[in-house]
Design a protein around this motif. Sequence first.
Motif, PDB file in Angstrom:
ATOM      1  N   VAL A 280     -26.090  70.929  25.940  1.00 42.64           N
ATOM      2  CA  VAL A 280     -27.304  71.729  26.115  1.00 42.64           C
ATOM      3  C   VAL A 280     -27.054  73.192  25.736  1.00 42.64           C
ATOM      4  CG1 VAL A 280     -28.405  70.269  27.843  1.00 42.64           C
ATOM      5  CG2 VAL A 280     -26.796  72.014  28.587  1.00 42.64           C
ATOM      6  N   LEU A 281     -27.940  73.714  24.912  1.00 41.23           N
ATOM      7  CA  LEU A 281     -27.993  75.134  24.576  1.00 41.23           C
ATOM      8  C   LEU A 281     -29.304  75.646  25.160  1.00 41.23           C
ATOM      9  CD1 LEU A 281     -26.860  77.599  23.011  1.00 41.23           C
ATOM     10  CD2 LEU A 281     -28.135  76.782  21.014  1.00 41.23           C
TER      11      LEU A 281
ATOM     12  N   GLN B  53     -24.270  74.961  39.154  1.00 38.59           N
ATOM     13  CA  GLN B  53     -24.495  73.518  39.178  1.00 38.59           C
ATOM     14  C   GLN B  53     -24.531  72.932  37.777  1.00 38.59           C
ATOM     15  OE1 GLN B  53     -27.842  72.351  41.596  1.00 38.59           O
ATOM     16  NE2 GLN B  53     -27.795  70.227  40.896  1.00 38.59           N
ATOM     17  N   LEU B  54     -25.217  73.612  36.864  1.00 37.15           N
ATOM     18  CA  LEU B  54     -25.305  73.107  35.491  1.00 37.15           C
ATOM     19  C   LEU B  54     -23.950  73.110  34.801  1.00 37.15           C
ATOM     20  CD1 LEU B  54     -28.630  74.693  34.150  1.00 37.15           C
ATOM     21  CD2 LEU B  54     -28.243  72.344  34.931  1.00 37.15           C
TER      22      LEU B  54
ATOM     23  N   VAL C  44     -19.618  67.367  28.576  1.00 36.25           N
ATOM     24  CA  VAL C  44     -20.515  67.948  27.577  1.00 36.25           C
ATOM     25  C   VAL C  44     -20.502  69.466  27.732  1.00 36.25           C
ATOM     26  CG1 VAL C  44     -22.001  65.922  27.400  1.00 36.25           C
ATOM     27  CG2 VAL C  44     -22.545  67.703  29.075  1.00 36.25           C
ATOM     28  N   ILE C  45     -21.038  70.138  26.725  1.00 38.34           N
ATOM     29  CA  ILE C  45     -21.062  71.600  26.702  1.00 38.34           C
ATOM     30  C   ILE C  45     -22.423  72.106  27.170  1.00 38.34           C
ATOM     31  CG2 ILE C  45     -20.780  73.653  25.254  1.00 38.34           C
ATOM     32  CD1 ILE C  45     -18.282  71.792  25.533  1.00 38.34           C
ATOM     33  N   ALA C  46     -22.396  73.064  28.085  1.00 34.05           N
ATOM     34  CA  ALA C  46     -23.603  73.800  28.466  1.00 34.05           C
ATOM     35  C   ALA C  46     -23.370  75.261  28.101  1.00 34.05           C
ATOM     36  CB  ALA C  46     -23.881  73.659  29.954  1.00 34.05           C
ATOM     37  N   MET C  47     -24.319  75.860  27.400  1.00 39.87           N
ATOM     38  CA  MET C  47     -24.134  77.234  26.937  1.00 39.87           C
ATOM     39  C   MET C  47     -25.455  77.983  26.990  1.00 39.87           C
ATOM     40  SD  MET C  47     -22.313  78.486  23.400  1.00 39.87           S
ATOM     41  CE  MET C  47     -23.553  79.330  22.412  1.00 39.87           C
TER      42      MET C  47
ATOM     43  N   ARG D 178     -18.789  84.119  28.829  1.00 36.16           N
ATOM     44  CA  ARG D 178     -18.107  83.162  29.698  1.00 36.16           C
ATOM     45  C   ARG D 178     -19.060  82.637  30.762  1.00 36.16           C
ATOM     46  NH1 ARG D 178     -12.905  83.084  28.376  1.00 36.16           N
ATOM     47  NH2 ARG D 178     -11.943  84.934  27.430  1.00 36.16           N
ATOM     48  N   ARG D 179     -18.730  81.452  31.253  1.00 29.53           N
ATOM     49  CA  ARG D 179     -19.600  80.837  32.251  1.00 29.53           C
ATOM     50  C   ARG D 179     -19.743  81.728  33.483  1.00 29.53           C
ATOM     51  NH1 ARG D 179     -17.171  74.762  32.428  1.00 29.53           N
ATOM     52  NH2 ARG D 179     -15.242  75.973  32.453  1.00 29.53           N
TER      53      ARG D 179
END
Length: 448
Positions: free
Chosen positions: A217-218, A232-233, A242-245, A425-426
Motif C-alpha cells: 500500500v502507498l 497498526q498499519l 508487504v510494504i506500507a508507505m 522512516r516509519r
Amino acid sequence: MKTVITYGTYDLLHQGHINLLRRAKALGDYLIVGVTNDNFDRERGKLNVQNNVLERVEAVKATGLADKIIIEDYFGQKIDDIQRYDVDVFAIGSDWVGKFDYLNEFCEVVYLPRTEGVSSTMLRAARQKEIKIGIVGAGRIARRFIPESNYVSVVKVRGIYDIVRAHSEELSALNNDIIVYDDYSQLLDDVDAVYIATPHLSHFDLALEAIKRHKHVLIETPMVLSDEQAKQLYELAENNDVIAMEACKTAHCPAFTHLMSMIKSGVIGDVVDVEASLSKLLPDKNLREFDPNQAGGSMYELASYPLLPVVKLFGCEYKDLRFYSLFDGGVDIFTKGMILYPHGTASFKLGLGVKTEGNLVISGTKGYAYVPAPWWKTDYFELRYEDQNLNKKFFYKWDEAGLRYEIQEFISCIVNHRFSTARLRRRESVAIAGIMKAFADRKNVIEI
C-alpha cells in the motif's frame, strides 16, 4: 602511461559489463570508470529500482578492472574528466556509435563491441516481474499518478476504483488500458499493490483491507490522522510481508533528500531552529478541504509537509507542542504550530484561507539553509553564511508533478524487500500522525 576512461550506469552488473571493462582496460595501462549517480540517471529519465550508486560503485570495484572509479554527476562532465585526468582514450559500447565523436577533439574515441544476448534491460525483465498497481480514488492526484508511473520500471497501473463510477470512467477514458472496477475487493484480486488517494478519513480502512489481503500500500499524505492507526498499519504490513508507505512526494524530491543529507553532515553546524510554511487560497468553500466532517482544515490538509523537515532534523520526541489557530465553519483556515525540542525549536504556518510566504529556513550554529517557495517541490536551495563569499547555491531537476520519485522508492522497497525508507522512516510518519492527533484532541490549541 596510456589512460583510458569509460562510463556507465552498471545497474545489475553482468557479464556484458565485465567484458566491456576488460576490452577498455586492454586499450591502455590505466582504466578510469565513471559511474552515473542516481540524480544524473533521474535527469536522463532513468528511474530504475534495483541498485543505488553506492552499490553500483562497489560492484564495479569488485571486478578488479578499474584503477580509479569516479562519479558522473552532470552533462558535459566527460570533457572535464578527459582534461582533468589527461585521458588518451575514451571507450564506450558500440550501441553509442557516433554519439561521442565530438570527443575526438580531446582524445581518441573507441566504440567497443557489446556482448550479444545480455543487457541490464533483459536481466531486469527476467528478475523483476511487472508490479500491477490499482488506484483507489479518481480525484486530482490520481490524474497525476498515472502518467508519472510510466517513468518507473516494472510498474503497470492495472485498474481504478472510486465510489463514484463516473469518476473512474472519466479517468479511464484518458488511459485506455486501465480497467474500471465497481468493487474494491475485485480490484485487490487483480493487483499487487494499491495507491490510496481518497479523502483522509477513508485511508485507514482501505489500507487495512489491502494489507490483510497481502497487498502493498502507498497511501497519500496524510496517511492517517492518528499515531496509533499509523503504528497498526506499519506493524500489520510487516507481519503480512508487504510494504506500507506514506506518499509524501517532498520526502523523495531529489533536492530535499540532498538538503537533509547535507544538513545532517554538519554544513550549517548544529540545527537550532526550523521554520516551514505552506498555504493555499481556495475560494470555493464547498470543497472537501472546508468540511469538518471530512477532516477539512489547514492542519489535516497541509501539515504533513512542513512537519517533514522538522521530524527529519529534530526527531520524533519533543518537549512541548502548541497550536494557534483561526477557525471558520468548524475548520482551521490558519494554524501556527510551535514545537520545543531538547536542543532546538520548530515552527510551522499553514493556511487555507490565509496566505503566507511558503519558504523553509533551517538555522544552524555555522549558517543557515534557505529554500524559497514553493519549498515542498523545490529545485533549488541555498546555504548561507556570515561570510557571504562562502554562500552556495544548489540546483536540481523537478520533473512535472514529481510523483515519480515516491513511486520509484515504493517499488524499490517492494523489489528489495525493505519495510521502511530512509527518506521518510516509519517512526517519522508515526510522529507526524501523532501531531495530527494532538490537534484533533485540541491539546494546547489556542484560538485566535
